[in-house]
Motif scaffolding. Structure first.
Motif, PDB file in Angstrom:
ATOM      1  N   GLU A 162       0.841  -1.192   0.000  1.00 42.86           N
ATOM      2  CA  GLU A 162       0.000   0.000   0.000  1.00 42.86           C
ATOM      3  C   GLU A 162       0.879   1.246   0.000  1.00 42.86           C
ATOM      4  O   GLU A 162       1.948   1.245   0.615  1.00 42.86           O
ATOM      5  CB  GLU A 162      -0.893   0.054   1.253  1.00 42.86           C
ATOM      6  N   ARG A 164       1.091   4.865   1.485  1.00 41.12           N
ATOM      7  CA  ARG A 164       0.491   5.611   2.583  1.00 41.12           C
ATOM      8  C   ARG A 164       1.065   7.032   2.642  1.00 41.12           C
ATOM      9  O   ARG A 164       2.279   7.225   2.649  1.00 41.12           O
ATOM     10  CB  ARG A 164       0.712   4.900   3.923  1.00 41.12           C
ATOM     11  N   HIS A 177       3.712   0.518   2.586  1.00 42.68           N
ATOM     12  CA  HIS A 177       3.311  -0.298   3.733  1.00 42.68           C
ATOM     13  C   HIS A 177       3.004  -1.697   3.197  1.00 42.68           C
ATOM     14  O   HIS A 177       2.060  -1.897   2.441  1.00 42.68           O
ATOM     15  CB  HIS A 177       2.069   0.317   4.387  1.00 42.68           C
TER      16      HIS A 177
END
Length: 439
Positions: A162, A164, A177
């Protein structure tokens, strides 16, 4: 005043000891004797221990014990524990016996996701970064195929990545992440290798991304590292029985015991001064098994205490309630453990500990460790609301006091017999020992 030493790591063990003794131990022959008496007589085993870390002088031993009679998910187990604190193994064993006749412990692994992050600085437009991430994500996953292929054969690997945005907390700060499944290994080396590859590819590809300006291409990778906070690698341990089965040998009825127990736990839920000590007791059981099985107790400690603060305030890890006449005591904690790799195949006692546990998978070890923590906490709270913590603890501490006073075997026998019916304190033990020696 001593001067800094150069080339210390290149000295052999004898030379290191001689240097330490001459500079910091006043040339004490006793110091050298103490260090050498803990060397293993088996030279190969001693060398193995020395290669676990750097600048080794000797071995630091901890007692390796066992807590028997743990009924976990219907299976009777003996749990290895490495710990020096008095009464921990005794309390865990007592709790195991108590719950063994009341259905035993139930444990369930809820999830096993582990986390790592690539931390970086980006000073350009956020929408451009988002488009770059959408392009680069499959490239990143493909870039670690050579690292992940063996892990994937075992059912693990990289689960997801991900992007972030953390710029609200720190200017221009972003993360990749990443989620991992590492099966029976703790996975630190695997995770960190993947993260460093992600970072290299991410930075290199950014330099060729046509949408970025020359300034935006200059993404600064700060660090790539796993996290020891694993709130999605969680196990639940619990016990339950009808309230009337809680009746204590000291005459306390089950209903009174349950009420006192729940209030004691509730205090740990709302009062952080109590919660820290309450949770420390849980960690007595957890750390002892984590250490005995060659896992990283420091990582486990950090992750669990962070989890105890996940709602913004530090609180109890365990909880208790009565529902429809059934007393329930439970705990959910994050545990990232391994049963392969690291010390598990190197340290002979670690291998023995895993053999003792019938060579569990990482998930099974998570369950066992969580149960050890729950049992230890039950034993501590049980003592606190009945006899008090000191009665049992000081009796276990009695031998330490006698050893400090260099008591003989006969003196130990007489003193231990005396304190079977008397309250133990440091001063009372010294008094009785002095009386005995005067006689």
């Amino acid at each position: 005043m001593s001067q800094p030493v150069t080339g210390f790591s290149k000295l052999n063990k004898e030379e290191k000891i001689e240097w330490l003794n001459s500079h910091y131990l006043q040339n004490s022959p006793d110091a050298i004797k103490v260090l050498k008496q803990y060397w293993n007589e088996d030279a190969k085993l001693q060398q193995l221990h020395e290669e676990f870390t750097e600048n080794t002088l000797s071995n630091f031993y901890l007692p390796f014990g066992v807590a028997p009679n743990f009924l976990i998910n219907g299976k009777l187990m003996a749990i290895p524990m490495a710990i020096e604190e008095s009464s921990v193994i005794a309390a865990a064993s007592k709790a195991a016996k108590f719950w063994g006749s009341r259905g035993g412990f139930k444990a369930t692994v809820i999830n096993t996701k582990k986390i790592g992050q690539v931390h970086f600085i980006y000073t350009g437009e956020k929408e451009k970064l988002k488009r770059f991430y959408d392009y680069i994500k499959p490239v990143l996953l493909d870039s670690v195929r050579d690292i992940t292929q063996n892990m994937e054969k075992r059912g693990g690997g990289v689960l997801d990545i991900e992007l972030r945005d953390k710029t609200a907390a720190l200017e221009n700060y972003y993360q990749l992440h990443c989620y991992f499944e590492t099966k029976d290994s703790m996975g630190a080396n695997f995770i960190n290798s993947c993260l460093e590859k992600f970072a290299h590819v991410f930075q290199a590809e950014a330099e060729n991304w046509k949408e970025f300006t020359s300034e935006e291409k200059d993404i600064e990778i700060l660090m790539s590292i796993l996290s020891n906070y694993v709130p999605e690698c969680v196990v639940r341990a619990e016990v339950s029985c009808p309230v009337e089965q809680l009746s204590e040998e000291n005459g306390m009825k089950g209903e009174e015991f349950a009420q006192k127990f729940i209030r004691a736990v509730r205090i740990a839920e709302i009062e952080k001064y109590r919660a820290v000590t309450h949770n420390k007791g849980i960690m007595n059981g957890i750390d002892a098994v984590v250490l005995a099985t060659g896992n990283d107790f420091r990582a486990v400690e950090a992750g669990i205490h962070a989890y105890a603060s996940k709602n913004g305030t530090y609180t109890s890890l365990t909880h208790a309630a009565v529902e429809d006449g059934i007393f329930k005591f439970w705990m959910e904690i994050p545990l990232a453990l391994g049963t392969v790799g690291g010390l598990t195949s190197l340290h002979p006692l670690v291998k023995l500990a895993l053999d003792m546990l019938q060579n569990p998978s990482a998930r099974e070890l998570m369950e066992i460790v969580a149960v050890a923590g729950l049992a230890q906490n039950f034993g501590a709270v049980q003592s606190l609301i009945t006899t008090g913590i000191q009665q049992g603890h000081m009796k276990m501490h009695l031998m330490n006091i006698l050893n400090q006073q260099q008591a003989t075997p006969e003196e130990k026998r007489i003193i231990v017999d005396y304190f079977r019916k008397n309250t133990v304190s440091h001063s009372s033990v010294i008094t009785q020992l002095e009386k005995l020696r005067q006689q």
